[in-house]
Design an enzyme around this catalytic site. Structure first.
Site, PDB file in Angstrom:
ATOM      1  N   ASP A  27      34.082  50.938  42.795  1.00 58.16           N
ATOM      2  CA  ASP A  27      34.357  49.440  42.233  1.00 58.16           C
ATOM      3  C   ASP A  27      33.673  48.112  43.485  1.00 58.16           C
ATOM      4  O   ASP A  27      32.575  48.799  44.207  1.00 58.16           O
ATOM      5  CB  ASP A  27      36.121  48.705  41.898  1.00 58.16           C
ATOM      6  CG  ASP A  27      36.294  48.208  43.357  1.00 58.16           C
ATOM      7  OD1 ASP A  27      35.742  48.967  44.630  1.00 58.16           O
ATOM      8  OD2 ASP A  27      38.095  48.581  42.951  1.00 58.16           O
ATOM      9  N   ALA A  28      33.473  47.341  43.039  1.00 57.85           N
ATOM     10  CA  ALA A  28      33.090  45.665  44.215  1.00 57.85           C
ATOM     11  C   ALA A  28      33.984  45.891  45.438  1.00 57.85           C
ATOM     12  O   ALA A  28      32.906  45.556  46.648  1.00 57.85           O
ATOM     13  CB  ALA A  28      33.051  44.176  43.270  1.00 57.85           C
TER      14      ALA A  28
END
Lengths: 138, 140
Positions: free
Chosen positions: B19-20
């Site tokens: 994810d980010a």
């Protein structure tokens, strides 16, 4: 007034279903995240803004209890509540219900507060105040 | 009391799982538990492709994960899976997820499976032969 409960509504996507014709049990964690994000926004700050201010709240624990299956295209509602604010962590509780108000799943996530270097820190007072309903973004 | 048999599964973190924050998104650990669980069941003769013929069907009733450290793209992952409880209608798998290179424990968890009738979707007792097999795996 503190935000008591935030409700997030959407329809089950095909991508969330599996070969048994029901929503895969890993997807509820993503629904919880959507509920959590809406909770932050309703309290007065987006989670993205929290991160931009150096306050990250990674998940340290996830629990889900599945009561009934969820099916493609049915409308579900995630009810999100913040049930605990500790000095360095938070707990959210979730209920997932369908349009007939049948309880599909319950669960919780625990979060620890870290900075951008992923070092544990105490939750800043401004965030504590926002989440408990008395504050605003400094 | 002997220890339960432990099944080991390995995989490498896919980019799509990150994810980010540059780490594996938390929901994916339930998918990794599934990798461990399906391999485990295959090792004891339970073939998901023959599920209907074998007349054995179950759903996940509870899933729990505690996260200790992060995994990143392309990390080698080791999933240890064992049976921690066998009841009349349900059984529990326990999991450890480790970084295979460093041995660091990344996450641990459990899932509770409830046996059900594939037609009525109602809980039923675990078929006796399958239950005996699970008990033997838990306590070899």
């Amino acid at each position: 007034m503190p935000v008591a409960e935030v409700v997030t509504r959407f329809r089950v996507r095909y991508a969330e279903t599996d070969a048994m014709g029901i929503v895969h049990h890993s997807q509820h964690a993503i629904w919880f995240e959507a509920g959590r994000a809406d909770f932050f926004r309703a309290a007065g700050i987006s989670y993205a803004e929290c991160e931009a201010r150096g306050v990250l709240l990674p998940v340290s624990e996830l629990y889900v209890r599945f009561s009934h299956s969820a099916f493609y295209d049915e409308e579900v509602a995630v009810h999100t509540r913040l049930t605990e604010i500790r000095s360095r962590g938070l707990t959210f509780q979730y209920e997932v219900r369908n349009a007939a108000d049948v309880l599909l799943a319950t669960g919780h996530t625990r979060h620890i507060c870290v900075n951008k270097n992923r070092e544990v820190q105490t939750i800043p007072i401004w965030l504590r105040q926002i989440l408990s309903g008395g504050g605003h973004i400094p | 009391m002997t220890s339960p048999r432990v099944s080991e599964s390995t995989l490498r973190v896919r980019f799509a799982e990150t994810d980010a924050q540059g780490i594996v998104y938390y929901a994916n650990y339930f998918v990794w538990f599934e990798v461990g669980r399906v391999n485990y069941l295959r090792e004891i003769g339970f073939d998901f492709r023959e599920r209907e013929r074998q007349g054995i069907s179950f759903v996940i009733a509870e899933a729990h994960c505690r996260y200790h450290a992060s995994a990143r793209f392309d990390d080698p992952i080791l999933i240890r899976t064992w049976i921690s409880q066998v009841r009349q209608r349900s059984f529990t798998f326990a999991y450890h997820v480790l970084n295979q290179d460093t041995g660091t424990l990344l996450a641990e968890g459990e899932t509770v499976q409830v046996m059900m009738d594939p037609k009525t979707f109602k809980p039923i007792p675990i078929p006796e032969e399958f239950r005996r097999k699970l008990l033997l795996e838990q306590n070899p």
